[in-house]
Design an enzyme around this catalytic site. Structure first.
Site, PDB file in Angstrom:
ATOM      1  CG  HIS A  56      41.383   7.075  55.548  1.00  0.00           C
ATOM      2  ND1 HIS A  56      40.539   8.163  55.575  1.00  0.00           N
ATOM      3  CD2 HIS A  56      40.621   6.050  55.099  1.00  0.00           C
ATOM      4  CE1 HIS A  56      39.328   7.809  55.158  1.00  0.00           C
ATOM      5  NE2 HIS A  56      39.367   6.521  54.860  1.00  0.00           N
ATOM      6  CG  HIS A 174      33.142   9.789  54.652  1.00  0.00           C
ATOM      7  ND1 HIS A 174      33.770   8.951  53.770  1.00  0.00           N
ATOM      8  CD2 HIS A 174      32.031  10.226  54.008  1.00  0.00           C
ATOM      9  CE1 HIS A 174      33.072   8.885  52.646  1.00  0.00           C
ATOM     10  NE2 HIS A 174      32.009   9.646  52.761  1.00  0.00           N
ATOM     11  CG  ASN A 273      32.401   8.803  48.638  1.00  0.00           C
ATOM     12  OD1 ASN A 273      32.393   9.982  48.313  1.00  0.00           O
ATOM     13  ND2 ASN A 273      31.474   8.255  49.399  1.00  0.00           N
ATOM     14  CG  ASP A 300      39.919   6.482  51.405  1.00  0.00           C
ATOM     15  OD1 ASP A 300      39.579   5.492  52.082  1.00  0.00           O
ATOM     16  OD2 ASP A 300      39.105   7.214  50.802  1.00  0.00           O
ATOM     17  N   GLY A 319      36.226   3.310  45.646  1.00  0.00           N
ATOM     18  CA  GLY A 319      37.489   3.076  46.343  1.00  0.00           C
ATOM     19  C   GLY A 319      38.578   2.521  45.455  1.00  0.00           C
TER      20      GLY A 319
HETATM   21  N1  LIG Z   1      36.892   5.820  49.952  1.00  0.00           N
HETATM   22  C1  LIG Z   1      36.174   4.992  49.235  1.00  0.00           C
HETATM   23  O1  LIG Z   1      35.966   5.245  48.068  1.00  0.00           O
HETATM   24  N2  LIG Z   1      35.667   3.867  49.766  1.00  0.00           N
HETATM   25  C2  LIG Z   1      35.743   3.472  51.137  1.00  0.00           C
HETATM   26  C3  LIG Z   1      34.659   4.055  51.968  1.00  0.00           C
HETATM   27  C4  LIG Z   1      34.492   5.501  51.831  1.00  0.00           C
HETATM   28  O2  LIG Z   1      35.260   6.263  52.402  1.00  0.00           O
HETATM   29  O3  LIG Z   1      33.531   5.902  51.160  1.00  0.00           O
HETATM   30  C5  LIG Z   1      35.599   1.974  51.234  1.00  0.00           C
HETATM   31  O4  LIG Z   1      35.522   1.457  52.358  1.00  0.00           O
HETATM   32  O5  LIG Z   1      35.589   1.312  50.192  1.00  0.00           O
HETATM   33 ZN   LIG Z   2      35.824   8.023  53.624  1.00  0.00          ZN
END
Ligand SMILES: NC(=O)N[C@@H](CC(=O)O)C(=O)O
Ligand SMILES: [Zn+2]
Length: 421
Positions: A56, A174, A273, A300, A319
């Site tokens: 991810h 998600h 998120n 992520d 993010g």
């Molecule tokens: N994980 C995050 O906080 N951001 C992710 C997108 C997402 O999963 O919301 C992003 O692409 O910035």
């Molecule tokens: Zn996500």
């Protein structure tokens, strides 16, 4: 040309032992016999692992190359010991048709590590019209995800699962019901109240997982939950697994390491998120991993510009970056302290992903495998310093922390893609 990684140690045949890894023609030739080769690197008793796998990450190219590029994002992965990464499809253009997708695969070839590309589930990731799943599978999609957004329409999700079950492709979710998020920017709770910002309730995640588990059971699809974060979600997945539903899930390092009590001021380095949840939720993530409910760790990695992250909790994008700090942070917090066996961390950050997503052309430090290898220094402390990041993103809440387990060397197919200076 042969390369010998000498004087390392690693997990082999059920125990940690000294390793001298000989690599020839990009593959592992032997693990403990060789003493000479064309090139020799003395590892000075550092840890050798299979190259880590991160299913991810967000690479941002095309569309958002001010935040990250394939080159910088994949170099950041290599810096973290990752040799294979799964790149999400929230790009511009969205690779939602065969032509665009093939173009994306070509772009990804410039990466420092192996990049598996997710295809989106719906056109433009709008949650309405499904992509042509068969076409994108044939174009090389490794899994399907609208990551960044949940799919609120149950009929769209049900039809997606039916088709992906038929195609034997994973649906990576998600899980977030946009009608329940309350425009929150951090977890709903005392911290959000204290800081005077709207909070995201646990049910926005868990309710959608509940619905999707029902649909997954009805269709038999491999349903994978991205970045699980609430204790209620984990409990539902635990029950689903016990009932034979084909579900797997991942957790991020930050949901294992931090909770909303760590947010002491309006600082968007703590905004992502799903949000950092309560301490109870965090402990449920740790327990879920240890009892097998949670299958693997994925970062992520979500880079944003310094400027965007200076906007504060209300305005800044969600993010944080994660590739370059994941192993060291988790090693320091959970392995060095005796909470997790080291071999478990290695499995959660490499072997599990290969197994669950049936990844091909990904080495696991076995004789004959592609030489995808990472080496970590467990002896010397280092300070997490954004100035050392190869990512364009510096958006990490972990800057300044002291850790053990920084990467010494990363090889992909026997080629050095990162070496500590
Ligand atoms: N994980 C995050 O906080 N951001 C992710 C997108 C997402 O999963 O919301 C992003 O692409 O910035
Ligand atoms: Zn996500």
């Amino acid at each position: 040309m042969s390369l010998l990684l000498k004087n390392g140690f690693g997990y082999l045949a059920g125990k940690f032992q000294d390793l001298n890894v000989l690599i020839e023609n990009g593959r592992v030739e032997s693990l403990n016999q060789a003493t000479t080769a064309d090139n020799i690197i003395d590892l000075q008793h550092a840890l050798i692992t299979p190259g880590l796998i991160d299913v991810h990450v967000h690479l941002r190219e095309p569309g958002f190359t001010n935040k990250e590029t394939i080159k910088t994002g994949s170099s950041a992965a290599a810096h973290g010991g990752f040799t294979t990464i799964g790149a999400m499809a929230n790009l511009n253009p969205v690779p939602d048709n065969a032509q665009q997708f093939s173009q994306q695969i070509k772009l990804n070839q410039s990466g420092a590590v192996k990049i598996k590309q997710y295809a989106p589930v719906t056109k433009q990731r709008q949650g309405q019209a499904c992509v042509n799943f068969g076409e994108l599978k044939n174009a090389g999609a490794f899994a399907f995800s609208d990551d960044g957004s949940g799919i609120d329409n149950a009929r769209v999700m049900f039809e997606t699962m039916q088709q992906l079950a038929h195609l034997h492709m994973p649906l990576c979710d998600h899980a977030q019901d946009m009608n329940l998020t309350n425009a929150g920017v951090i977890n709903a709770g005392p911290t959000a109240q204290k800081l005077g910002v709207p909070g995201v309730n646990n049910v926005s995640e868990t309710a959608q997982i509940a619905r999707n588990l029902v649909l997954a059971q009805a269709t038999g699809v491999h349903y994978h939950v991205c970045h699980v974060s609430t204790k209620e979600s984990i409990e539902l997945i635990r029950i689903a697994k016990a009932n034979g539903i084909n579900v797997t899930c991942e957790v991020t390092p930050h949901h294992l390491l931090l909770d909303d009590t760590d947010i002491v001021e309006d600082n968007a380095q703590f905004k992502m998120n799903p949000p950092l949840r309560s301490q109870e939720d965090r402990l449920a993530c740790v327990a879920g991993l240890m009892d097998g409910t949670i299958d693997l760790i994925a970062t992520d990695h979500a880079p944003h510009t310094d400027r965007e992250k200076q906007l504060g909790l209300l305005e800044s994008p969600n993010g944080i970056v994660g590739s370059e700090t994941a192993f060291a942070l988790l090693y320091t917090k959970f392995v060095k302290t005796g909470i997790w066996p080291l071999e478990n961390l290695i499995e959660w950050m490499s072997g599990a992903a290969k197994r669950i997503f049936k990844l091909t052309n990904v080495g696991q430090l076995k004789i004959g495998d592609p030489a995808d290898v990472a080496v970590f220094d467990l002896e010397h402390a280092a300070t997490i310093d954004a100035g050392q990041f190869l990512s364009k993103g510096h958006n990490s809440p972990f800057i300044g922390q002291q850790v053990y387990g920084m990467t010494v060397l990363t090889l992909v197919n026997g080629q050095v893609v990162y070496r500590r200076k």
